[in-house]
Motif scaffolding. Structure first.
Motif, short mmCIF file in Angstrom:
data_model
loop_
_atom_site.label_atom_id
_atom_site.label_comp_id
_atom_site.label_asym_id
_atom_site.label_seq_id
_atom_site.Cartn_x
_atom_site.Cartn_y
_atom_site.Cartn_z
N PRO A 149 25.83 -41.60 27.21
CA PRO A 149 26.59 -40.46 27.72
C PRO A 149 25.81 -39.58 28.68
O PRO A 149 26.38 -39.04 29.64
N ARG B 75 26.02 -41.51 31.87
CA ARG B 75 27.40 -41.87 32.25
C ARG B 75 28.18 -40.68 32.78
O ARG B 75 28.80 -40.76 33.85
N GLU B 76 28.16 -39.59 32.05
CA GLU B 76 29.05 -38.49 32.41
C GLU B 76 28.74 -37.89 33.79
O GLU B 76 29.65 -37.67 34.59
N PRO B 77 27.47 -37.61 34.13
CA PRO B 77 27.20 -37.10 35.49
C PRO B 77 27.58 -38.08 36.58
O PRO B 77 28.10 -37.67 37.63
N LEU C 221 29.94 -40.51 36.57
CA LEU C 221 31.39 -40.60 36.73
C LEU C 221 31.96 -39.30 37.30
O LEU C 221 32.83 -39.33 38.18
N ALA C 222 31.48 -38.17 36.80
CA ALA C 222 31.98 -36.88 37.27
C ALA C 222 31.68 -36.68 38.75
O ALA C 222 32.50 -36.15 39.50
N SER C 223 30.48 -37.11 39.19
CA SER C 223 30.11 -36.96 40.59
C SER C 223 31.03 -37.76 41.50
O SER C 223 31.48 -37.28 42.55
N ARG D 115 40.02 -36.03 38.71
CA ARG D 115 39.47 -35.86 37.37
C ARG D 115 39.57 -37.12 36.53
O ARG D 115 39.08 -37.17 35.40
N ARG E 56 36.40 -44.04 25.59
CA ARG E 56 36.02 -43.37 26.84
C ARG E 56 36.81 -43.92 28.01
O ARG E 56 37.25 -43.16 28.88
N SER F 101 40.33 -42.60 27.98
CA SER F 101 40.44 -41.19 28.39
C SER F 101 40.24 -41.01 29.89
O SER F 101 40.63 -40.00 30.45
N LEU F 102 39.62 -42.01 30.54
CA LEU F 102 39.27 -41.89 31.95
C LEU F 102 40.29 -42.53 32.89
O LEU F 102 40.32 -42.20 34.07
#
Length: 276
Positions: A149, A152-154, A156-158, A166, A195, A198-199
């Motif tokens: 995570p 992963r999260e930075p 995907l968010a970027s 989103r 995950r 949710s994405l």
């Protein structure tokens, strides 16, 4: 809508032997020093060619799923975003992009505008994908452990933020579930699917059958390596396509939209849709 999922077929020992041979062929001339513990075979596309999967997907799939993606004569189609998890060296990613963005018929205008974020845990494979990609403006290849995570999260968010979004319109999880399951257990498989659910508005999954788990474990033992940590303790086993579908629909609120049939190596291509 494609045909429903069929009844499971009993695994045969000779099929498991074929799976082992395919795994060995996936190394080509490379030394299998790590026994591909993440499914990161250097020559993966040689034994699972992209065309065998692409041939199961209908023409104009994106236009069917996203009617607004049909290009008008006077305005460009809206941008669609995709996430390809476990992209290996990118051959399937490129084939998917070509197929999904092709005009559905002659004289119908350009295909959908699609951008793909493609990730894999193997830095060498990702670099090969970058060098060989014929669509560098549309496909981004990044080294990423989807089960981490913090990384992963930075990432995907970027990517989503660059496009003012989103969530992804479409996700791909092609022959990855087994490797996550073997390395992270039942909880890891559920976490991966949760995950992705949710994405992604739509999620295309190709789960490996249980016989591939046995073939992978047996091959590891033959090479003198330690067995996968979770193989003996997995409670989710048997018909893995049904198990993955049950988790995504019964636990995560998606619905099975289509089954596009099975590949020559007996893996189902299942498309799920978010319901909220």
């Amino acid at each position: 809508m494609a045909a429903p999922m069929g009844r499971p077929v009993a695994a045969m020992p000779e099929k498991e032997e074929e799976d082992e041979k395919e795994q060995e062929a996936g190394f080509g001339s490379w030394e299998p020093s790590g026994a591909a513990p993440y499914g990161n075979f250097p020559q993966y596309s040689r034994f699972h060619p992209p065309e065998a999967r692409i041939g199961l997907l209908p023409a104009g799939l994106l236009q069917q799923l996203f009617p607004a993606a049909r290009a008008a004569a006077t305005a460009p189609a809206p941008l669609l975003l995709g996430l390809d998890v476990g992209c290996n060296s990118g051959e399937l990613s490129v084939a998917l992009y070509r197929h999904l963005t092709a005009p559905p018929a002659a004289g119908t205008g350009p295909g959908p505008d699609l951008r793909l974020l493609c990730c894999d845990i193997d830095a060498g494979l990702v670099e090969r994908a970058r060098r060989a990609c014929p669509f560098p403006g549309a496909l981004s290849f990044v080294r990423l452990d989807i089960m981490d995570p913090a990384a992963r999260e930075p990432a995907l968010a970027s990517f989503l933020a660059r496009h003012g979004r989103r969530a992804f319109d479409l996700g791909f999880c092609m022959s990855l579930t087994m490797w996550v399951h073997l390395r992270h257990g039942d909880a890891g498989l559920r976490a991966l699917l949760a995950r992705l659910a949710s994405l992604c508005r739509f999620l295309l999954v190709e789960p490996q059958p249980w016989r591939c788990y046995r073939a992978a474990a047996r091959r590891l033992r033959r090479l003198g390596r330690r067995d996968f940590d979770h193989f003996g303790s997995l409670a989710i086993r048997g018909d893995m396509a049904q198990s993955v579908a049950r988790i995504l629909t019964g636990e995560l609120g998606m619905e099975l939209h289509s089954c596009f049939g099975t590949t020559p190596w007996d893996r189902s291509l299942l498309l799920f849709r978010a319901t909220s």
